[in-house]
Enzyme design. Structure first.
Site, mmCIF file in Angstrom:
data_model
loop_
_atom_site.group_PDB
_atom_site.id
_atom_site.type_symbol
_atom_site.label_atom_id
_atom_site.label_comp_id
_atom_site.label_asym_id
_atom_site.label_seq_id
_atom_site.Cartn_x
_atom_site.Cartn_y
_atom_site.Cartn_z
ATOM 1 N N GLY A 1 69.384 81.590 43.317
ATOM 2 C CA GLY A 1 68.490 80.499 42.969
ATOM 3 C C GLY A 1 68.923 79.711 41.754
ATOM 4 O O GLY A 1 68.120 79.001 41.148
ATOM 5 N N LYS B 1 70.116 76.032 44.373
ATOM 6 C CA LYS B 1 69.554 74.748 43.973
ATOM 7 C C LYS B 1 70.448 73.575 44.380
ATOM 8 O O LYS B 1 69.951 72.470 44.645
ATOM 9 C CB LYS B 1 69.350 74.728 42.458
ATOM 10 C CG LYS B 1 68.245 75.640 41.950
ATOM 11 C CD LYS B 1 66.869 75.133 42.333
ATOM 12 C CE LYS B 1 65.756 75.816 41.541
ATOM 13 N NZ LYS B 1 65.618 77.239 41.855
ATOM 14 N N ASP C 1 59.184 75.018 42.141
ATOM 15 C CA ASP C 1 59.586 75.137 40.744
ATOM 16 C C ASP C 1 60.401 73.934 40.308
ATOM 17 O O ASP C 1 61.021 73.243 41.112
ATOM 18 C CB ASP C 1 60.389 76.422 40.531
ATOM 19 C CG ASP C 1 61.611 76.513 41.436
ATOM 20 O OD1 ASP C 1 61.518 76.094 42.612
ATOM 21 O OD2 ASP C 1 62.667 76.999 40.985
ATOM 22 N N ASP C 2 60.407 73.721 39.017
ATOM 23 C CA ASP C 2 61.238 72.704 38.372
ATOM 24 C C ASP C 2 61.014 71.315 38.966
ATOM 25 O O ASP C 2 61.965 70.573 39.268
ATOM 26 C CB ASP C 2 62.719 73.095 38.464
ATOM 27 C CG ASP C 2 63.002 74.411 37.766
ATOM 28 O OD1 ASP C 2 62.159 74.863 36.987
ATOM 29 O OD2 ASP C 2 64.073 74.997 38.012
ATOM 30 N N TYR D 1 55.384 78.814 36.674
ATOM 31 C CA TYR D 1 55.916 80.112 37.091
ATOM 32 C C TYR D 1 56.225 81.072 35.944
ATOM 33 O O TYR D 1 56.691 82.182 36.181
ATOM 34 C CB TYR D 1 57.176 79.924 37.943
ATOM 35 C CG TYR D 1 58.297 79.146 37.286
ATOM 36 C CD1 TYR D 1 59.102 79.713 36.305
ATOM 37 C CD2 TYR D 1 58.575 77.840 37.674
ATOM 38 C CE1 TYR D 1 60.137 79.013 35.718
ATOM 39 C CE2 TYR D 1 59.609 77.118 37.098
ATOM 40 C CZ TYR D 1 60.384 77.700 36.126
ATOM 41 O OH TYR D 1 61.414 76.994 35.548
ATOM 42 N N TRP E 1 60.762 87.210 39.746
ATOM 43 C CA TRP E 1 62.001 86.422 39.849
ATOM 44 C C TRP E 1 62.663 86.590 38.486
ATOM 45 O O TRP E 1 62.313 85.920 37.519
ATOM 46 C CB TRP E 1 61.673 84.961 40.153
ATOM 47 C CG TRP E 1 62.828 84.007 40.135
ATOM 48 C CD1 TRP E 1 63.836 83.935 39.232
ATOM 49 C CD2 TRP E 1 63.061 82.941 41.075
ATOM 50 N NE1 TRP E 1 64.702 82.902 39.526
ATOM 51 C CE2 TRP E 1 64.249 82.271 40.656
ATOM 52 C CE3 TRP E 1 62.410 82.477 42.203
ATOM 53 C CZ2 TRP E 1 64.764 81.169 41.338
ATOM 54 C CZ3 TRP E 1 62.930 81.378 42.881
ATOM 55 C CH2 TRP E 1 64.094 80.744 42.461
ATOM 56 N N ASN F 1 65.327 86.123 35.928
ATOM 57 C CA ASN F 1 66.471 85.274 35.606
ATOM 58 C C ASN F 1 67.485 86.061 34.779
ATOM 59 O O ASN F 1 67.747 85.789 33.604
ATOM 60 C CB ASN F 1 66.013 84.013 34.878
ATOM 61 C CG ASN F 1 65.484 82.979 35.849
ATOM 62 O OD1 ASN F 1 66.074 82.740 36.906
ATOM 63 N ND2 ASN F 1 64.352 82.377 35.520
ATOM 64 N N ASP G 1 73.197 79.752 34.442
ATOM 65 C CA ASP G 1 73.227 78.316 34.719
ATOM 66 C C ASP G 1 72.760 77.478 33.538
ATOM 67 O O ASP G 1 72.926 76.260 33.538
ATOM 68 C CB ASP G 1 72.424 77.972 35.977
ATOM 69 C CG ASP G 1 70.958 78.369 35.897
ATOM 70 O OD1 ASP G 1 70.536 78.907 34.858
ATOM 71 O OD2 ASP G 1 70.233 78.144 36.885
ATOM 72 N N ASN H 1 68.200 86.920 39.696
ATOM 73 C CA ASN H 1 68.930 85.665 39.883
ATOM 74 C C ASN H 1 70.291 85.810 39.219
ATOM 75 O O ASN H 1 70.380 85.904 37.993
ATOM 76 C CB ASN H 1 68.134 84.524 39.246
ATOM 77 C CG ASN H 1 68.663 83.155 39.632
ATOM 78 O OD1 ASN H 1 69.465 83.014 40.548
ATOM 79 N ND2 ASN H 1 68.195 82.130 38.938
#
Length: 672
Positions: free
Chosen positions: A258, A289, A365-366, A419, A472, A474, A479, A508
């Site tokens: 992701g 993404k 998200d985002d 989130y 989730w 990270n 990234d 992730n």
């Protein structure tokens, strides 16, 4: 070293004896429900049997799933899909991608001993063996209607599911020959085991693996193969006498691709699914993404070649008991209230359903928190949190008009726009009231990237959403800073999760797929056995078991800090400070020398991905050494300045905030 140190994840209950069961000439038998596990084990023992004497065992855990594994699991999971679309989506890709995903893997990753192989295999021999096995799979003898067939598979032929086989070096195919050692794999849903659990007993010339379900039987085989990696001076391939009873703590254990940036290649994903299976990770979420058809162009169907690759991933995941979750991220442009937009979302899902996908996620998200389209503002209002009503409505429509009519076994998972964090918000209040109760909510912790997550955090977050949550995580994603790699263990995650509304964890990873396995191995260890999880011990085992990691240990140590804002190496920071104060230099010099002398010819995908960081580490170590020489009068200012310039020229970041500042301070001290 204890045999248990070769098993990741760490089993729940295990006792080991001093005797061993030799497996080189073992027969394998099992029921149809354990078909994928039986085929996996036969494939491994066939490779062991055909390896040349004097060479280490190379059971090829990274090879594509054997044909009989795919056949067995395909029947269990998505037979109707193959009948409709497998020919159009899969055959073309298999011809194109088998070479790219398999040949290189054989040469580079046969040595991965975490799957029960001994390092340094003869890749040429095992590649020939695998080719022979795969070529002849269409001519296999399969047992039907409960009939029992026995065959010797030492020559490369592979028996089908439910068939007992004997793997022996140079053996001939003979009917009616029973192997001296028997490995039995079966499924017994009445064994009193939790889902995905298994028992493994070995002794008296017999190994028995009993799974609570097909996945449990498969995981029992992974543990058996892992134990064969433990060095034994007396046997070529064996396991100790043992009694193991094992099951996972978290129902959901996996990864989510992701991240932003260059998506993984198809070969990366295929390798990752095999890695996941070996470490009992049971989910992979497809959500890159920067896949345009996932996010920006979500309405458009996948081109045939891309769809074929997805179908191959679905096949491989099913064969390895990994849930393939397909995610769509429509929030950048979707008009949520428009029936045509919802129909477009269902049409996109229908395309991948026909390719075999059976589990879905919708990601919001985002994206901007407010509703941007007039029809949506009219439908859901403009008050704070109104977008939650839109997201809940889309999820409800998808569940009712796509998942339910298709008979999907698993509910939808969604990512809210809000989130991160644990507090109630207007958005979360609406989501709690309007999102269907069965939908699982992904959440990243108290922040987007976090160092610690407590059981209180999870409980508070679940309460704020009014739904059960999945983490989730990270980690070890990079990234937000592509110049760095994160090679350390998972830390700071709660292990006291009894009665906590957490479904599980999806990590992730980094853009660097192979290098991510160091951290992901520890994630698998954590999710399987919470109470036994020790980050340092798990990390040590991961480094030992992943080819190329041990050779690059100084780099791994230099890139192990988490969270990202922490000092990358408190020990080196302290040593540099002591050196500037006139303290002893010997320990600092030794550590910098380890970096400066990192090897550059290490084989394997991990070393290949980390090559820029190896180069940066070597020059950074050299800059530190030149600074020590200047500080002690053994070097020159020009040499120190030149070494520092080389260290700072790299895009890859290794101890950038530790060693170059130290070198610069030394230079400034000399020049002022």
């Amino acid at each position: 070293m204890e045999v248990q140190e070769w098993i990741i994840p760490c089993p729940k209950k295990a006792t080991f004896g001093i005797s061993h069961v030799e497996l080189c000439d073992a027969g394998v038998q099992g029921d149809a429900a354990a078909g994928s596990a039986v085929a996996e084990l036969r494939h491994a023992l066939t490779a062991a049997a055909t390896a040349e004497p004097g060479h280490a065992i190379t059971a090829s855990p990274d090879a594509p799933a054997p044909a009989d594994v795919r056949a067995g699991v395909g029947a269990e999971t998505h037979a109707e899909t193959h009948a409709e679309t497998h020919a159009e989506t899969h055959a073309e890709t298999h011809a194109e991608t088998h070479a790219e995903t398999h040949a290189e893997t054989h040469a580079e990753t046969h040595a991965e001993v975490g799957a029960g192989i001994r390092a340094e295999g003869d890749s040429e021999t095992s590649a020939r063996s695998d080719a022979d096995v795969r070529a002849r799979s269409g001519a296999e003898t399969r047992a039907e209607g409960g009939a029992e067939t026995r065959a010797v598979i030492g020559t490369g032929a592979r028996a089908g599911i439910g068939v007992e086989a004997r793997a022996g070096i140079g053996a001939e195919v003979r009917a009616g020959v029973r192997a001296e050692v028997v490995v039995e794999v079966r499924v017994d849903d009445g064994a009193g085991l939790p889902p995905e659990g298994y028992t493994l007993t070995a002794g008296d010339g017999r190994v028995t693996i009993v799974g609570a379900d097909p996945a449990g039987a498969f995981y029992g085989v992974q543990t058996l193969l892992a134990m064969t990696a433990a060095p034994c001076p007396e046997h070529r391939v064996c396991v100790p006498e043992c009694d193991i009873r094992d099951w996972p703590d978290l129902p959901l254990r996996g990864t989510i691709e992701g991240f932003y940036g260059t998506p993984w290649t198809h070969a990366d994903r295929m390798d990752h699914l095999r890695f996941s299976a070996r470490h009992k990770l049971n989910a992979y979420v497809y959500a890159p993404k920067d896949d345009p058809y996932h996010r920006e162009r979500w309405r458009e169907p996948y081109p045939p070649e891309e769809l074929a690759r997805l179908a191959e991933l679905v096949d491989e995941a099913a064969a390895r008991h990994v849930r393939f979750v397909f995610a769509l991220s429509p929030g950048l442009s979707m008009v949520y209230s428009d029936p045509a937009e919802r129909a477009a979302l269902r049409a996109k899902a229908e395309q991948v359903w026909r390719a075999g996908v059976r589990e879905f996620a919708l990601l919001f998200d985002d994206i901007p928190p407010e509703l941007r389209h007039l029809p949506d503002r009219e439908a859901y209002g403009t008050a704070e949190g109104a977008s939650a009503s839109a997201h809940a409505a889309v999820c409800r429509d998808f569940a009712e008009h796509f998942l339910a009519p298709h008979g999907a076994d698993r509910p939808l998972t969604m990512v809210p726009t809000d989130y991160a964090g644990t507090a109630r918000t207007a958005y979360r209040d609406r989501l709690a009231a309007e999102l269907p109760a069965e939908v699982l909510v992904w959440w990243t912790g108290s922040d987007v990237v976090v160092g610690a997550i407590s059981s209180y955090d999870v409980t508070a977050a679940a309460a704020s959403y009014g739904h059960r949550v999945a983490l989730w995580d990270n980690f070890p994603v990079n990234d937000f800073d592509f110049s760095r790699v994160f090679l350390g263990p998972l830390v700071g995650r709660a292990t006291d999760l009894d009665d906590v509304p957490l479904e599980g964890i999806t990590a992730n990873p980094m853009v660097e797929a192979a290098a991510s396995r160091i951290a992901l191995t520890t994630v698998a260890d954590y999710a399987w056995h919470l109470a036994a999880y020790d980050p340092a011990r798990s990390h040590e085992r991961a480094i030992r078991l992943l080819p190329g990691a041990a050779e690059l240990l100084p780099l791994v140590e230099a890139c192990s800090a988490w969270p990202p804002g922490d000092d990358p190496s408190p020990a080196l920071t302290a040593l540099c400070a002591a050196a500037l104060e006139g303290g002893p230099y010997e320990v600092l010099r030794a550590e910098l020398t380890r970096l400066a002398e990192l090897p550059t010819g290490v084989a394997g995908p991990i070393a290949r991905e980390l090559a820029p960081w190896v180069a940066a580490a070597r020059d950074t170590g050299a800059a530190g050494l030149a600074a020590i020489d200047l500080l002690t009068g053994a070097g020159t200012l020009a040499a120190a300045e030149e070494a520092l310039a080389r260290a700072e020229s790299h895009e890859a970041n290794v101890l950038r905030k530790v060693i170059p500042p130290f070198a610069r301070q030394v230079i400034e001290r000399v020049t002022t």
